[in-house]
Design a protein around this motif. Structure first.
Motif: not given
Length: 185
Positions: A91-92, A95
């Motif tokens: 997810d990082y 992002q």
């Protein structure tokens, strides 16, 4: 049985002739024995595979993919050390790539590695007595410490620290932008 053995090489040649002719590749001279003056014969299939490898390496280098991966991994390590709990790395990365694309489009701030406080700390380490300026040599070492390039910049003998800070921020953002637009026509 003899009939089949005679047909196989012909069939293999037909298959090879349908494969597009690869671009010529260079063979490292270190692979050839020093005594042998004969040219190394490379099969068509091997030439084809080596040309694909060569084109892939050129693409990665042209688009600066290894540098981008290094930037992403460095951001992961820096962010993970700051976060208290465990973070979802996938997810990082999504992002971070979104932030990079927004920055490239000019719609958001750069997701740079060094925040202003980091840059001020580096400047402070070169100006511990708060003189308010750095020498050209100190500025070069500050850039080297941060892994930033200082090409094409002519420096005065004494550069005020606020200008050095702005210069570090600007160069850091320019280098990230250049990385993100690498290979885009």
């Amino acid at each position: 049985m003899e009939f089949l053995e005679e047909e196989e090489p012909v069939f293999a040649l037909e298959r090879l002739s349908s494969v597009p002719t690869p671009e010529p590749i260079e063979v490292c001279k270190c692979l050839l024995s020093a005594e042998s003056s004969e040219e190394e014969v490379i099969s068509e299939r091997k030439k084809f595979v080596l040309s694909i490898v060569s084109r892939t390496e050129n693409y990665l280098r042209e688009h600066r993919i290894p540098e981008l991966i290094r930037f992403i991994l460095t951001k992961i390590i820096a962010t993970q050390s700051k976060s208290k709990g465990s973070m979802n790395i996938a997810d990082y990365i999504v992002q971070l790539l979104d932030e990079c694309m927004l920055f490239r489009a000019g719609l958001s701030a750069a997701p740079v590695l060094f925040e202003e406080r980091h840059l001020k700390a580096v400047i402070k380490s070169f100006d511990p007595n708060d003189r308010g300026w750095l020498s050209a040599g100190q500025v070069r070492r500050a850039f080297m410490t941060l892994g930033l390039s200082l090409e094409d910049l002519k420096l005065d003998e004494k550069i005020p620290t606020d200008i050095v800070l702005k210069l570090l921020e600007t160069v850091q953002e320019q280098e990230l932008h250049n990385l993100l637009v690498a290979g885009i026509p």
